[in-house]
Design a protein around this motif. Sequence first.
Motif, mmCIF file in Angstrom:
data_model
loop_
_atom_site.group_PDB
_atom_site.id
_atom_site.type_symbol
_atom_site.label_atom_id
_atom_site.label_comp_id
_atom_site.label_asym_id
_atom_site.label_seq_id
_atom_site.Cartn_x
_atom_site.Cartn_y
_atom_site.Cartn_z
ATOM 1 N N LYS A 1 0.845 -1.192 0.000
ATOM 2 C CA LYS A 1 0.000 0.000 0.000
ATOM 3 C C LYS A 1 0.883 1.246 0.000
ATOM 4 O O LYS A 1 2.027 1.195 0.468
ATOM 5 C CB LYS A 1 -0.879 0.008 1.252
ATOM 6 C CG LYS A 1 -1.733 -1.229 1.444
ATOM 7 C CD LYS A 1 -2.478 -1.163 2.764
ATOM 8 C CE LYS A 1 -3.313 -2.411 2.994
ATOM 9 N NZ LYS A 1 -4.035 -2.354 4.299
ATOM 10 N N PRO A 2 0.359 2.367 -0.463
ATOM 11 C CA PRO A 2 1.161 3.605 -0.424
ATOM 12 C C PRO A 2 1.662 3.925 0.979
ATOM 13 O O PRO A 2 2.765 4.466 1.132
ATOM 14 C CB PRO A 2 0.181 4.656 -0.941
ATOM 15 C CG PRO A 2 -0.710 3.894 -1.867
ATOM 16 C CD PRO A 2 -0.897 2.556 -1.201
ATOM 17 N N GLU A 3 0.882 3.587 1.995
ATOM 18 C CA GLU A 3 1.314 3.872 3.369
ATOM 19 C C GLU A 3 2.450 2.982 3.839
ATOM 20 O O GLU A 3 2.982 3.183 4.933
ATOM 21 C CB GLU A 3 0.128 3.767 4.345
ATOM 22 C CG GLU A 3 -0.661 2.483 4.223
ATOM 23 C CD GLU A 3 -1.906 2.652 3.361
ATOM 24 O OE1 GLU A 3 -1.804 3.284 2.280
ATOM 25 O OE2 GLU A 3 -2.978 2.130 3.754
ATOM 26 N N ASP A 4 2.845 2.005 3.045
ATOM 27 C CA ASP A 4 4.027 1.193 3.356
ATOM 28 C C ASP A 4 5.312 1.883 2.904
ATOM 29 O O ASP A 4 6.407 1.395 3.194
ATOM 30 C CB ASP A 4 3.941 -0.175 2.681
ATOM 31 C CG ASP A 4 2.813 -1.033 3.221
ATOM 32 O OD1 ASP A 4 2.133 -1.694 2.413
ATOM 33 O OD2 ASP A 4 2.615 -1.047 4.455
ATOM 34 N N THR A 5 5.182 2.977 2.209
ATOM 35 C CA THR A 5 6.364 3.713 1.744
ATOM 36 C C THR A 5 7.201 4.180 2.922
ATOM 37 O O THR A 5 6.700 4.845 3.824
ATOM 38 C CB THR A 5 5.940 4.925 0.897
ATOM 39 O OG1 THR A 5 5.286 4.463 -0.288
ATOM 40 C CG2 THR A 5 7.140 5.774 0.526
#
Length: 119
Positions: A86-90
């Motif tokens: 997910k983008p929040e894993d960046t």
Amino acid sequence: QVQLEESGGGLVQAGESLRLSCAASGTYFNINVMGWYRQAPGKQREFVASITTGGNPTYADSVKGRFTVSRDNTNNLVYLQMNSLKPEDTAKYCCRVDARTNWGLRDYWGQGTQVTVSA
């Protein structure tokens, strides 16, 4: 002393997968817990996953069911398989190990590898 080198980071799209690796080297008697932490820009470093010598894993709630931590005790490697990203894993993902050396038991950290997930 223990040196850690991570690899496997990169840029992926949401829903894709990455596999991180961390290799431990140096002079030590044994390595206990191996794990992964991450830090996104402007945020505090947070725990992601860890695994004991016996292979028992622990995960942050945010990655349960998506990430899998594993290790190769013979070669002192720890892996993080990341699925359904997910983008929040960046974040920058860093390897951490607890190792016993001539100077006692302490933790060691790698420099990190960047993971970027686009929407």
